[in-house]
Motif scaffolding. Structure first.
Motif, short mmCIF file in Angstrom:
data_model
loop_
_atom_site.label_atom_id
_atom_site.label_comp_id
_atom_site.label_asym_id
_atom_site.label_seq_id
_atom_site.Cartn_x
_atom_site.Cartn_y
_atom_site.Cartn_z
N LEU A 91 0.80 -1.22 0.00
CA LEU A 91 0.00 0.00 0.00
C LEU A 91 0.83 1.27 0.00
CD1 LEU A 91 -2.81 1.28 0.17
CD2 LEU A 91 -2.67 1.05 2.67
N GLN A 92 2.00 1.23 0.61
CA GLN A 92 2.76 2.45 0.83
C GLN A 92 3.11 3.22 -0.44
OE1 GLN A 92 5.95 1.94 3.58
NE2 GLN A 92 6.31 4.13 3.80
N PRO A 93 3.43 2.56 -1.57
CA PRO A 93 3.72 3.35 -2.77
C PRO A 93 2.57 4.24 -3.22
CG PRO A 93 4.48 1.09 -3.02
CD PRO A 93 3.67 1.13 -1.77
N TYR A 94 1.33 3.87 -2.87
CA TYR A 94 0.17 4.65 -3.30
C TYR A 94 -0.11 5.84 -2.39
CZ TYR A 94 -0.81 0.62 -6.29
OH TYR A 94 -0.72 -0.38 -7.24
N PRO A 122 -4.51 5.80 -9.05
CA PRO A 122 -5.59 4.83 -8.76
C PRO A 122 -5.03 3.45 -8.43
CG PRO A 122 -6.04 6.08 -10.77
CD PRO A 122 -4.63 6.38 -10.41
N ILE A 123 -5.73 2.76 -7.55
CA ILE A 123 -5.38 1.39 -7.20
C ILE A 123 -6.38 0.46 -7.87
CG2 ILE A 123 -5.03 -0.27 -5.32
CD1 ILE A 123 -4.48 2.05 -3.46
N GLU A 124 -5.89 -0.47 -8.61
CA GLU A 124 -6.76 -1.43 -9.28
C GLU A 124 -7.45 -2.31 -8.25
OE1 GLU A 124 -7.43 -1.29 -12.40
OE2 GLU A 124 -5.97 0.33 -12.79
N VAL A 125 -8.63 -2.79 -8.62
CA VAL A 125 -9.42 -3.63 -7.72
C VAL A 125 -8.63 -4.85 -7.28
CG1 VAL A 125 -11.51 -5.02 -7.49
CG2 VAL A 125 -11.57 -2.84 -8.72
N GLU A 126 -7.89 -5.43 -8.24
CA GLU A 126 -7.12 -6.63 -7.91
C GLU A 126 -6.00 -6.32 -6.91
OE1 GLU A 126 -7.68 -5.44 -10.88
OE2 GLU A 126 -9.17 -6.85 -11.70
N SER A 127 -5.35 -5.21 -7.09
CA SER A 127 -4.26 -4.83 -6.17
C SER A 127 -4.80 -4.56 -4.77
CB SER A 127 -3.53 -3.59 -6.70
OG SER A 127 -2.96 -3.83 -7.96
N LEU A 128 -5.95 -3.88 -4.71
CA LEU A 128 -6.55 -3.59 -3.41
C LEU A 128 -6.95 -4.90 -2.71
CD1 LEU A 128 -7.53 -1.50 -1.38
CD2 LEU A 128 -9.70 -1.38 -2.63
N ALA A 129 -7.49 -5.81 -3.47
CA ALA A 129 -7.88 -7.10 -2.89
C ALA A 129 -6.66 -7.84 -2.36
CB ALA A 129 -8.61 -7.94 -3.94
#
Length: 871
Positions: A91-94, A122-129
């Motif tokens: 998460l930190q890079p975002y 933006p964070i993609e749904v897959e990355s967030l999951a």
């Protein structure tokens, strides 16, 4: 006393500072717009933004007052989420480079917080999951989709600590409140006003580690949310001004300071608007407020003409002008005085309202010219007895100064220095008189002294809230849930704040504003001791520090039952012994580490550093000692000279009485210690007789100062020929020089009271460099030998204990017994950082072991000796 609830409103202003830090530390530096604020519900009490860099993180690292405000339990939770989420490698890079926002919102009987964190991309749904899956290894993570966003629920084992996170429009929203997240995501919910957000953006300072945004309309809502009863008059001044404030944090480890600007709706019906065209000016009425002050509001006018113009416009907008005009015309007719030319000229440009801890109120109004009041007092008022008067006409003060004095409809008043004190009953003024006689003043308290160091005295409006004197009242006014937190000293630290205050100054129609919260820091001098030593009885001497061995020192002190204690620098007892009588003057250590002292039971003691008496000691004396013995070497023999009223007692170090010294009584009682220098002995007496003896006890010469009376110590003065010239100052302020070679000389050196306390910075054989004068409340220091002034200092109460000297005479210790404070001054006259502190006048300042740090050893009313390390 409902006005005290302003404190609780300010508490929540301060809370946001703590919250942000523990969710931060991301090391970003680029500015992010205030876009997250556009999603916040209209019901937002406070908002803060925090930019993240290493410097800011270090500033807040040990900011202990944050934990006092947030609570230890919430702090632990926030630290947990910070470590597991914001520090998450995925998460930190975002979030690097993003500012963080924290807002507070009402929910039922609670106030809930919301973290808003924009991402750099933006964070993609897959990355967030994937991120949530990784977090789910330590927490139970569930989710649901609603309002076009996915909300994750992080369970840490307690149903009340479920953390809800939504990612929406490139912003993370996180809260313990699920319903708050839903309100943020729901576009149909009313949001923050766009004008307010624009104002916040304009006043967001990148030079401040923390910015706070506050909507003034929330004052009434916050007070209603927290309080069981309707708000009082003070809160009423703020409930209808509209607009908003933007504040930035000024860092100080023992205070929360927020400074910034405030914009109002400029509604002329609101009283505070009459100060919009004023500018900050000095306020001084607080010098008169009683010690039991719980809150006060003080007002100062920089431009009287503008103030009266704006005040009359306010009355007109309210529809009150005609009624007040009729009353003032009646006053003019009855008094035969002109309102503008005579009545208004009586009063000055300051006024204040004080609420006391017993829920009573006083008002103070400065006088422009006290002689004008004296000339016209019978025309506008009637004396009711004991120099107390009552206004003949109602609403005079309201007409002259407005809302703060409205409740004093036809009050009683009395003159006090260059002001009048106003009350709705005569008994309150009698109580005030008693407080003044006893000097029971707010300014005499330690907390207020520390408060003054941080908050200046220039403003148009100052609100002050003192925790100790209003704590019980605040607790009774709060709703149960908030009262529980306010009183919870285990999880919170609200009681550790000395005061909260708000200052407002006019600024071309708007305002400059500041909030101050003074905290009793646990790291401050006098707060957390390294150790304490408990006595059975009250200590009666100052602590002395002496050598114990080649490797350590020790502390010596006596308590009221005459027990003398030897204490290790770690605070452990080394030994104790009961002496016959109270130690007179000072104890002193000889070259062989033995200690010599005398007591008021006619005893001379000499003992080693382990408390063991040396052979021949203790021994009885033929008269009661009157001050510290002097140990001096004459003709190769060390002798102990003991002043005993009008007698001089002389012994050798084995306790043998020296018969060659005269047993004749002197012409007066000996002044303090006996002086010895250049194989000669010198004595001065209170009635001006001065004696010079040779090494064998033969009187060489006697000098008599006719008409003089002395009550302070003597000293040697530096001479080019290293001679033995004495100096003394009589009660008529004559500086007397005696060298026993030519007649003594006199010259006037000051205009002090005859009972002033005078001391020289060296009491032994070393020449004195400074004269110290305590004349009531005033401290003066003069350079010797010429008597030129070095520095002055004024205390709030008289200092009547003799000065103490530390660190080879360069540091000066002064005790103010009446208000229980001690001061240390450096050689420039500056109060050493951390002082004054609360203590009885029995203290020591310096090293307590060969290689130790500097310590303050002091005694308090609880019969303990405290050791405070002073870095």
């Amino acid at each position: 006393m409902r006005n005290t609830i302003i404190l609780s409103i300010l508490l929540f202003v301060a809370v946001i500072g703590a919250s942000i830090y523990y969710f931060a530390d991301l090391n970003g530096s680029e500015k992010e717009g205030l876009r997250p604020l556009t999603f916040l519900p209209k019901e937002t009490y406070l908002v803060s933004t925090f930019h993240n860099d290493a410097t800011t993180d270090n500033i807040f690292k040990d900011f202990e007052l944050f934990e006092a405000l947030i609570g230890k339990q919430d702090m632990k939770q926030w630290q947990l989420w910070k470590a597991k989420l914001l520090r998450n490698a995925s998460l930190q890079p975002y979030v690097n480079g993003s500012d963080l926002y924290l807002s507070f919102h009402p929910e039922g009987e609670k106030i809930v917080s919301l973290f808003s964190i924009p991402t750099s991309e933006p964070i993609e749904v897959e990355s967030l999951a994937a991120v949530m899956a990784e977090v789910g290894k330590e927490f139970n993570v569930t989710h649901r989709d609603t309002l076009g966003a996915r909300i994750f629920h992080l369970h840490s084992g307690n149903k009340d600590s479920i953390f809800h996170i939504a990612y929406h429009k490139q912003i993370f929203f996180a809260s313990y409140s699920d319903s708050l997240i839903n309100r943020v995501l729901d576009n149909n919910q009313p949001k923050l006003d766009k004008h307010a957000i624009d104002y916040f953006a304009e006043n967001n300072s990148r030079n401040s580690p923390l910015s706070v945004y506050f909507l003034h309309d929330e004052v009434a809502k916050i007070s209603q949310h927290l309080m069981r009863n309707r708000p009082g008059n003070n809160i009423g001044l703020f409930t209808s001004i509209g607009g908003q404030s933007a504040w930035n944090l000024n860092f100080k480890n023992d205070a929360l300071i927020l400074s910034g600007e405030s914009e109002t709706m400029r509604d002329r019906k609101n009283y505070l608007e009459v100060f919009g065209r004023q500018s900050k000016t000095t306020q001084s009425l607080f010098n008169y407020f009683p010690e039991n002050t719980a809150t006060y509001m003080a007002f100062a006018i920089s431009d009287p003409a503008l103030f009266q113009d704006d005040l009359q416009k306010m009355f007109k907008e309210r529809g009150e002008s005609e009624k007040l005009s009729d009353q003032l015309q009646q006053l003019e007719r009855n008094s035969n005085l002109s309102l503008n030319k005579e009545i208004r000229q009586i009063f000055g440009n300051e006024f204040a309202v004080v609420e006391q801890s017993n829920q009573t109120s006083l008002a103070f109004v400065a006088l422009h010219d006290s002689s004008q009041l004296s000339q016209n007092i019978d025309r506008i008022s009637t004396e009711t007895g004991d120099s107390i008067f009552r206004f003949d006409q109602s609403n005079v003060l309201y007409a002259l100064f407005g809302d703060p004095l409205k409740s004093f409809t036809r009050p009683y008043f009395m003159k006090h220095e260059n002001s009048i004190v106003v009350a709705n009953s005569q008994s309150l003024l009698q109580d005030f008189k008693r407080d003044m006689r006893r000097e029971n003043l707010l300014i005499n308290t330690l907390g207020f002294k520390n408060f003054e160091k941080i908050q200046g005295n220039e403003a148009n409006v100052t609100y002050f809230q003192r925790t100790r004197t209003s704590s019980a009242l605040i607790g009774n006014l709060l709703k149960p849930a908030f009262r529980e937190n306010f009183r919870d000293s285990d999880d919170f630290g609200f009681q550790d704040f000395y005061s909260w205050s708000l200052q407002i100054s006019g600024n071309n129609g708007d305002f400059l504003s500041n909030i101050y919260a003074i905290y009793k820091s646990k790291t401050a001098l006098g707060a957390t001791p390294e150790w304490s030593y408990t006595f059975e009885n009250r200590p009666i001497t100052a602590p002395w520090v002496f050598e114990h061995s080649d490797t350590s020192q020790f502390i010596l002190i006596q308590e009221q039952d005459h027990t003398v204690h030897g204490i290790h620098p770690s605070g452990k007892q080394l030994w104790s012994a009961v002496f016959h009588g109270r130690v007179v003057g000072e104890a002193q250590q000889l070259a062989d580490r033995s200690i010599v002292l005398v007591t008021d039971r006619n005893r001379l003691y000499r003992f080693d550093s382990s408390g063991n008496g040396l052979p021949g000691f203790s021994l009885g004396l033929s008269a009661e000692p009157s001050y510290t013995p002097t140990v001096a070497e004459l003709n190769g023999q060390q002798l102990i000279f003991i002043p005993a009223g009008n007698e001089l007692l002389v012994y050798d170090l084995e306790g043998k009485r020296m018969e060659n010294w005269s047993n004749e009584k002197l012409a007066g009682n000996i002044l303090f210690d006996v002086k010895a220098r250049n194989s000669q002995v010198f004595i001065g007496t209170e009635n001006g007789h001065f004696y010079q003896y040779d090494a064998n006890g033969k009187l060489i010469k006697q000098e008599v100062i006719n008409g003089g009376h002395f009550r302070n110590p003597l000293a040697f003065i530096a001479q080019e020929d290293a001679g033995s010239t004495l100096i003394a100052i009589d009660t008529a302020n004559n500086f007397v020089t005696i060298d026993f070679k030519q007649p003594a000389t006199k010259r006037t050196v000051g205009n002090w009271h005859g009972k002033s306390i005078l001391a020289f910075d060296h009491m032994g054989a070393t020449p004195a460099n400074r004269l110290i004068v305590l004349d009531g409340k005033k401290l003066s220091t003069l350079q010797l030998p010429d008597g030129s002034p070095l520095y002055d200092f004024t205390f709030t109460q008289a200092a009547e204990d003799r000065p103490q000297f530390f660190a080879n005479g360069s540091l000066l210790g002064i005790a103010s017994r009446e208000n229980g404070l001690i001061y240390i001054f450096d050689d420039k006259g500056t109060v050493v950082n951390g002082f004054p502190i609360e203590s009885m006048p029995l203290f020591y300042y310096g090293k307590i072991d060969y290689n130790s740090a500097t310590y303050l050893l002091c005694v308090r009313r609880d019969r303990k000796l405290y050791a405070f390390k002073h870095d």
